[in-house]
Write a protein that holds these residues in place. Sequence first.
Motif, PDB file in Angstrom:
ATOM      1  N   ARG A 117      -5.043  -9.622  -3.693  1.00  0.00           N
ATOM      2  CA  ARG A 117      -4.412  -8.266  -3.427  1.00  0.00           C
ATOM      3  C   ARG A 117      -3.850  -7.611  -4.527  1.00  0.00           C
ATOM      4  NH1 ARG A 117      -5.535  -4.889   0.549  1.00  0.00           N
ATOM      5  NH2 ARG A 117      -3.431  -4.410   1.029  1.00  0.00           N
ATOM      6  N   GLY A 153      -3.489  -5.200  -7.521  1.00  0.00           N
ATOM      7  CA  GLY A 153      -4.001  -3.804  -7.881  1.00  0.00           C
ATOM      8  C   GLY A 153      -4.685  -3.244  -6.624  1.00  0.00           C
ATOM      9  N   SER A 154      -4.665  -3.808  -5.652  1.00  0.00           N
ATOM     10  CA  SER A 154      -5.309  -3.056  -4.497  1.00  0.00           C
ATOM     11  C   SER A 154      -4.634  -1.916  -4.069  1.00  0.00           C
ATOM     12  CB  SER A 154      -5.139  -4.052  -3.237  1.00  0.00           C
ATOM     13  OG  SER A 154      -3.697  -4.266  -2.805  1.00  0.00           O
ATOM     14  N   SER A 155      -3.388  -1.510  -4.408  1.00  0.00           N
ATOM     15  CA  SER A 155      -2.853   0.012  -3.796  1.00  0.00           C
ATOM     16  C   SER A 155      -3.431   1.058  -4.564  1.00  0.00           C
ATOM     17  CB  SER A 155      -1.214  -0.017  -4.424  1.00  0.00           C
ATOM     18  OG  SER A 155      -1.252   0.076  -5.764  1.00  0.00           O
ATOM     19  N   GLY A 156      -4.001   0.665  -5.821  1.00  0.00           N
ATOM     20  CA  GLY A 156      -4.643   2.142  -6.440  1.00  0.00           C
ATOM     21  C   GLY A 156      -3.658   2.600  -7.439  1.00  0.00           C
ATOM     22  N   VAL A 157      -2.344   2.387  -7.077  1.00  0.00           N
ATOM     23  CA  VAL A 157      -1.140   3.125  -8.011  1.00  0.00           C
ATOM     24  C   VAL A 157      -1.031   2.328  -9.328  1.00  0.00           C
ATOM     25  CG1 VAL A 157       1.252   3.513  -7.961  1.00  0.00           C
ATOM     26  CG2 VAL A 157       0.054   3.528  -5.830  1.00  0.00           C
ATOM     27  N   TRP A 158      -1.243   0.817  -9.277  1.00  0.00           N
ATOM     28  CA  TRP A 158      -0.947   0.174 -10.322  1.00  0.00           C
ATOM     29  C   TRP A 158      -2.404  -0.497 -10.726  1.00  0.00           C
ATOM     30  CZ3 TRP A 158       3.332   0.984 -13.142  1.00  0.00           C
ATOM     31  CH2 TRP A 158       4.456   1.713 -12.300  1.00  0.00           C
ATOM     32  N   PRO A 159      -2.876  -0.946 -12.146  1.00  0.00           N
ATOM     33  CA  PRO A 159      -3.985  -1.615 -12.470  1.00  0.00           C
ATOM     34  C   PRO A 159      -3.754  -3.099 -12.127  1.00  0.00           C
ATOM     35  CG  PRO A 159      -2.518  -1.170 -14.254  1.00  0.00           C
ATOM     36  CD  PRO A 159      -1.860  -0.378 -13.257  1.00  0.00           C
ATOM     37  N   ASP A 216       4.536  -2.758  -7.769  1.00  0.00           N
ATOM     38  CA  ASP A 216       3.275  -3.879  -7.303  1.00  0.00           C
ATOM     39  C   ASP A 216       3.939  -5.232  -7.793  1.00  0.00           C
ATOM     40  OD1 ASP A 216       1.091  -5.508  -6.665  1.00  0.00           O
ATOM     41  OD2 ASP A 216      -0.299  -4.513  -7.866  1.00  0.00           O
ATOM     42  N   MET A 263       0.799  -1.171  -0.170  1.00  0.00           N
ATOM     43  CA  MET A 263      -0.020  -0.100   0.024  1.00  0.00           C
ATOM     44  C   MET A 263       0.802   1.306  -0.083  1.00  0.00           C
ATOM     45  SD  MET A 263      -3.152  -1.275  -0.311  1.00  0.00           S
ATOM     46  CE  MET A 263      -4.053   0.398  -0.095  1.00  0.00           C
TER      47      MET A 263
END
Length: 204
Positions: free
Chosen positions: A195, A197-203, A187, A40
Motif C-alpha cells: 500500500r 504510496g497508494s494515496s497519491g499524495v506521497w510517492p 504516509d 487515503m
Amino acid sequence: MATEKAPGPGVVVCEDGLARPVWASADPLLRVYYDSEWGMPVRTERAMYERIVLEGFQAGLSWLTILRKREAFRAAFHDFDPERVAAFTEVDVERLMLDSGIIRNRSKLVSAINNANATLRLREEGGLVALVWSFQPEVTPMPRTHDQIPTSSPESVALSKALRKKGFSFVGPVTMYAMMEATGIVDTHLLDSYRRGSSGVWPG
C-alpha cells in the motif's frame, strides 16, 4: 537473472500474496480497513469530523474496538453530520450513555458535540478540511518497521494547538498524528507494504 527482493521484517506476506504490516493482517476487519481506507486522503468535512471524533474515542483503546463499533457510532451520530450533532442536548447525551453499541464515555460524547459546533464555526474560515490539511508536512516518514513510525510530529503538535484554539477537544498531538496517518496527510505505510504510496499524495 534477478531475484525478487524478499519483504522486510516489518511486514507479513498474507495468503493473497500481498505484504501488509502485522497490525493489518491480524483481523479481517483491520485488513479491509487497511486495504481500502487507512491512509487515503479525506477531503470532505463530514468524513474529517468523523475521523477526529473516532480518534478521540479510540484514546486508551484499540482501533479494532472502534472499527467494530463504527456502524453503531454512525447511527448514533447521524452519519457524523456536524449540523445534526451540534444540535444535540443533554437529553441526547443521556440517550447515548444508554447505547451499548458505542463507547459510553460522557466526556468524549460531550466532546463530539462540542467538536461539531467547532466544525460549523470553521466554515467561516475556510472549513475544517482546509485547516487540517494546512498542517501537511514537507516530507513524510520512510519506515521499514513499526518502531520507525513516529507517534507525533511538530505538525501534529501545531495542529493540536490550532484545533484547541478553535474549540476542539480530545485532539492531542498523538491523537492528531494518528488521524493524519489515517487521512493521508502523512504516509506511514511501511516501505515494503503493497500500500505504500497508494494515496497519491506521497510517492511510494
